[in-house]
Scaffold this motif. Structure first.
Motif, PDB file in Angstrom:
ATOM      1  N   ASN A   2       0.861  -1.109  -0.009  1.00  0.00           N
ATOM      2  CA  ASN A   2      -0.162   0.076  -0.038  1.00  0.00           C
ATOM      3  C   ASN A   2       0.980   1.278  -0.005  1.00  0.00           C
ATOM      4  O   ASN A   2       2.066   1.166  -0.086  1.00  0.00           O
ATOM      5  CB  ASN A   2      -0.885  -0.118   1.276  1.00  0.00           C
ATOM      6  N   ASP A   3       0.303   2.549  -0.029  1.00  0.00           N
ATOM      7  CA  ASP A   3       0.989   3.604  -0.027  1.00  0.00           C
ATOM      8  C   ASP A   3       2.034   3.871   0.994  1.00  0.00           C
ATOM      9  O   ASP A   3       3.244   4.125   0.958  1.00  0.00           O
ATOM     10  CB  ASP A   3      -0.132   4.869   0.130  1.00  0.00           C
ATOM     11  N   SER A   4       1.625   3.246   2.325  1.00  0.00           N
ATOM     12  CA  SER A   4       2.543   3.371   3.469  1.00  0.00           C
ATOM     13  C   SER A   4       3.692   2.525   3.196  1.00  0.00           C
ATOM     14  O   SER A   4       4.961   2.708   3.640  1.00  0.00           O
ATOM     15  CB  SER A   4       1.901   3.103   4.780  1.00  0.00           C
ATOM     16  N   SER A   5       3.583   1.300   2.398  1.00  0.00           N
ATOM     17  CA  SER A   5       4.870   0.442   2.009  1.00  0.00           C
ATOM     18  C   SER A   5       5.770   1.080   1.123  1.00  0.00           C
ATOM     19  O   SER A   5       7.145   1.004   1.371  1.00  0.00           O
ATOM     20  CB  SER A   5       4.208  -0.835   1.416  1.00  0.00           C
ATOM     21  N   THR A  41       7.589   4.383  -9.384  1.00  0.00           N
ATOM     22  CA  THR A  41       7.347   3.085  -9.761  1.00  0.00           C
ATOM     23  C   THR A  41       6.824   2.060  -8.865  1.00  0.00           C
ATOM     24  O   THR A  41       5.919   1.686  -8.831  1.00  0.00           O
ATOM     25  CB  THR A  41       8.379   2.705 -10.678  1.00  0.00           C
ATOM     26  N   LEU A  42       7.508   2.313  -7.706  1.00  0.00           N
ATOM     27  CA  LEU A  42       7.209   1.287  -6.642  1.00  0.00           C
ATOM     28  C   LEU A  42       5.687   1.706  -5.990  1.00  0.00           C
ATOM     29  O   LEU A  42       4.899   0.846  -5.601  1.00  0.00           O
ATOM     30  CB  LEU A  42       8.139   1.244  -5.292  1.00  0.00           C
ATOM     31  N   HIS A  43       5.528   2.973  -6.229  1.00  0.00           N
ATOM     32  CA  HIS A  43       4.382   3.484  -5.551  1.00  0.00           C
ATOM     33  C   HIS A  43       3.037   3.139  -6.542  1.00  0.00           C
ATOM     34  O   HIS A  43       2.026   2.722  -6.066  1.00  0.00           O
ATOM     35  CB  HIS A  43       4.389   4.907  -5.312  1.00  0.00           C
ATOM     36  N   SER A  44       3.307   3.506  -7.993  1.00  0.00           N
ATOM     37  CA  SER A  44       2.278   3.390  -8.842  1.00  0.00           C
ATOM     38  C   SER A  44       2.065   1.860  -9.261  1.00  0.00           C
ATOM     39  O   SER A  44       1.065   1.301  -9.635  1.00  0.00           O
ATOM     40  CB  SER A  44       2.484   4.295 -10.182  1.00  0.00           C
ATOM     41  N   LYS A  45       2.960   1.069  -9.008  1.00  0.00           N
ATOM     42  CA  LYS A  45       3.222  -0.174  -9.621  1.00  0.00           C
ATOM     43  C   LYS A  45       3.502  -1.059  -8.420  1.00  0.00           C
ATOM     44  O   LYS A  45       4.736  -1.757  -8.367  1.00  0.00           O
ATOM     45  CB  LYS A  45       3.973  -0.858 -10.875  1.00  0.00           C
TER      46      LYS A  45
END
Length: 164
Positions: A2-5, A41-45
């Motif tokens: 999720n976003d926090s990750s 990229t990590l946030h969006s995918k």
């Protein structure tokens, strides 16, 4: 994830990704851009990671791939030498000799420079580098040995005494 990750990954490994990109590009501004792209990229995918080491390896591999793409891109240009002020903003500080050696490493072909960086600067084992790069341990070991020889030759041309 999720976003926090993604935020957790940035807080935990942001400096590592930045150092990786800086070591490969030699430009603090470009390293910041590449770091930002990796975490966007990590946030969006979102990705699934088994462990923190898996996450760290994915982030480093992503940074290395983005650096490769950066050097292939049309926007690569001759930059002026890095300001001392900007170099000091990195969490790791380099001595003048370290900077000269880092420049020699950067000029090596990418397959050698990335393995040398991961081994000496990030202190990964040959086995871990193999996992990060998706290569056999023996292949990584050979690349590291060849890279060392190439680096030794370049340093000797500049008058450095290489001790083993």
């Amino acid at each position: 994830m999720n976003d926090s990750s993604a935020l957790y990954a940035f807080n935990r490994f942001g400096d590592t990704v930045l150092r990786t990109a800086f070591a490969m590009t030699g430009s603090y501004q470009d390293a910041e851009d590449i770091t930002q792209e990796v975490f966007l990229t990590l946030h969006s995918k979102p990705q699934e990671f088994d462990t923190e080491e898996h996450m760290k390896a994915w982030l480093i591999r992503s940074a290395i791939n983005r650096c490769k793409n950066y050097f292939k891109s049309a926007r690569v240009r001759n930059n002026s030498p890095l300001d001392e002020e900007l170099a000091n903003t990195l969490s790791c500080e380099f001595t003048p000799r370290d900077n000269e050696i880092r420049e020699k490493i950067k000029k090596l072909p990418e397959k050698y420079s990335s393995v040398i960086f991961l081994y000496y600067f990030e202190e990964y084992s040959i086995k871990e580098i193999g996992e990060i790069l998706g290569k056999n341990e023996n292949t990584v070991s050979s690349i590291l040995q060849r890279g060392r020889r190439k680096l030794k030759t370049e340093l000797e041309k500049e008058g450095y005494i290489y001790e083993t």
